[in-house]
Each structure stands twice: as C-alpha cells, then as structure tokens.
Design an enzyme around this catalytic site. Structure first.
Site, PDB file in Angstrom:
ATOM      1  N   GLY A   1       0.837  -1.196   0.000  1.00 11.36           N
ATOM      2  CA  GLY A   1       0.000   0.000   0.000  1.00 11.36           C
ATOM      3  C   GLY A   1       0.866   1.238   0.000  1.00 11.36           C
TER       4      GLY A   1
ATOM      5  N   GLN B   1       3.316   9.927   0.805  1.00  7.14           N
ATOM      6  CA  GLN B   1       4.583   9.185   0.862  1.00  7.14           C
ATOM      7  C   GLN B   1       5.441   9.415  -0.380  1.00  7.14           C
ATOM      8  OE1 GLN B   1       2.507   5.329   2.094  1.00  7.14           O
ATOM      9  NE2 GLN B   1       4.474   5.150   3.105  1.00  7.14           N
TER      10      GLN B   1
ATOM     11  N   CYS C   1       5.911  -0.199   6.765  1.00  4.50           N
ATOM     12  CA  CYS C   1       5.572   1.003   6.010  1.00  4.50           C
ATOM     13  C   CYS C   1       6.762   1.377   5.138  1.00  4.50           C
ATOM     14  CB  CYS C   1       5.264   2.134   6.995  1.00  4.50           C
ATOM     15  SG  CYS C   1       4.761   3.660   6.198  1.00  4.50           S
ATOM     16  N   LEU C   2       6.517   1.724   3.874  1.00  7.15           N
ATOM     17  CA  LEU C   2       7.618   2.075   2.970  1.00  7.15           C
ATOM     18  C   LEU C   2       8.348   3.336   3.431  1.00  7.15           C
ATOM     19  CD1 LEU C   2       6.169   1.227  -0.563  1.00  7.15           C
ATOM     20  CD2 LEU C   2       7.746  -0.110   0.847  1.00  7.15           C
TER      21      LEU C   2
ATOM     22  N   HIS D   1      -4.384   1.623   7.756  1.00  5.75           N
ATOM     23  CA  HIS D   1      -2.992   2.110   7.748  1.00  5.75           C
ATOM     24  C   HIS D   1      -2.837   3.262   6.748  1.00  5.75           C
ATOM     25  CE1 HIS D   1       1.532   1.339   7.770  1.00  5.75           C
ATOM     26  NE2 HIS D   1       1.375   2.105   6.711  1.00  5.75           N
ATOM     27  N   GLU D   2      -3.385   3.079   5.536  1.00  3.00           N
ATOM     28  CA  GLU D   2      -3.218   4.103   4.493  1.00  3.00           C
ATOM     29  C   GLU D   2      -4.065   5.349   4.768  1.00  3.00           C
ATOM     30  OE1 GLU D   2      -0.721   3.714   2.693  1.00  3.00           O
ATOM     31  OE2 GLU D   2      -0.452   1.579   3.007  1.00  3.00           O
TER      32      GLU D   2
ATOM     33  N   HIS E   1      -2.339   7.694   6.977  1.00  2.00           N
ATOM     34  CA  HIS E   1      -1.360   8.553   6.286  1.00  2.00           C
ATOM     35  C   HIS E   1      -2.015   9.846   5.793  1.00  2.00           C
ATOM     36  CE1 HIS E   1       2.393   6.356   6.127  1.00  2.00           C
ATOM     37  NE2 HIS E   1       1.815   5.262   5.668  1.00  2.00           N
TER      38      HIS E   1
HETATM   39 CO    CO Z   1       2.626   3.366   5.544  1.00  2.00          CO
END
Ligand code: CO
Length: 176
Positions: free
Chosen positions: A45, A50, A100-101, A142-143, A146
């Site tokens: 995701g 990000q 998380c990236l 989670h997304e 963000h």
């Molecule tokens: Co993330």
C-alpha cells in the site's frame, strides 16, 4: 515512473492531505507512478503523501501467490485506487504486524478495528463502497491514517515507541 519515497521522520508525513477535486490526467499519472513506486519497493500500500503529494489518494495491491514459481505478484489491474475515502463503519478488534515504505525494515504489531466499511471515489470520480474484515481492512486503516498525518508507530506503547526510535537511529546510521 518511480518517485522518491518520503522517509520518517520527514515532517511531510505529519501533514493532513487535501481532498481531490480534479479527476484529471495529473491524478492518473500520480496513481500510475504510485503503483510503479510501490511495486519496485515491494509494498502492499502507498499514500500520496509518501511520494510528497498532499492529496487524499491511496493505493493498495495485496500480492497474489504465483503457485508455479512460488513468487507473489501484484498485477496492475488488481490495484485498488482509493480517492477521498470516508470511514463509514469500524468495529471489532485485531492485531497484525505492519510495516511502512516510509519506515523501511521496521515491522511492529499494531491494534486496529477488524472490520471497516469505506466510501471512496475512483480515478474518474465515481463513488464506490468497500467493506472488508481481513487483511484489506488493516491496510485501508494504515493508508487512511497517512492521509490524516499519522503513521503506524504512533500507535505503539510508550516503551515500544522509545525502543523503535533507538533502533531507527541505528538503522538509519547504518544505511546512510
Ligand atoms: Co505506511
């Protein structure tokens, strides 16, 4: 096109993203670039912030197993493109390991609702509903976090958070 990922503790990760009003080519390029970036980084995701774009846009692509070669794949047509999501319902409880990236290499157990129902728009502005009580429910939460300037490590206990900050410092010094 692959874009650069914003890495913790970059302040942009704390920004609240803005609603999308133009469902145009620029948005479509952003979505396509987000897919390319997520896949090359082995993510499931990604939120627009990000890649430094402060818009309420996120994508999720849960890998499918390729039985013959034992590899997982993320075909582009499986990508869920979610714009301007609204959480309509959350209930239940689950705990799952998340990564998380923007915090590469760190994985921690996080508590979330086990079931979510969301209204969102696709890349053309059409409205849809989605409901899930499995891994997608976790990924969506989670997304969406963000988009509201929140990252998963903020959900850790005080002690675990301190341990993370220490580990992260070491990790960053090793990779820089
Ligand atoms: Co993330």
């Amino acid at each position: 096109m692959i874009r650069d990922i914003v890495i913790y503790p970059d302040k942009r990760l704390k920004e609240v993203s803005k609603e999308v009003t133009q469902f145009n080519d620029k948005l479509h390029t952003l979505l396509d670039d987000m897919y390319d970036t997520m896949v090359v980084k082995n993510g499931v995701g990604l939120a627009a912030i990000q890649v430094g774009v402060r818009l309420r846009v996120l994508i999720i692509n849960i890998p499918i197993e390729n039985g013959r070669r034992g590899e997982s794949e993320q075909p582009k047509e499986n990508t869920l493109e979610i714009i301007n999501p609204i959480l309509l319902e959350t209930d239940g409880y689950t705990k799952h390991q998340e990564g998380c990236l923007s915090i590469p290499g760190i994985f921690e157990d996080v508590e979330r609702a086990s079931h979510v129902k969301i209204e969102y728009q696709d890349r053309y502005g059409e409205k849809h509903l989605i409901e899930d009580d499995e891994f997608l429910a976790i990924a969506l939460q989670h997304e969406i976090d963000h988009l509201n300037g929140k990252i998963f490590i903020e959900k850790l206990s005080f002690i675990k958070r301190k341990k993370f900050e220490k580990e992260w410092k070491k990790h960053r010094n090793n990779t820089l």
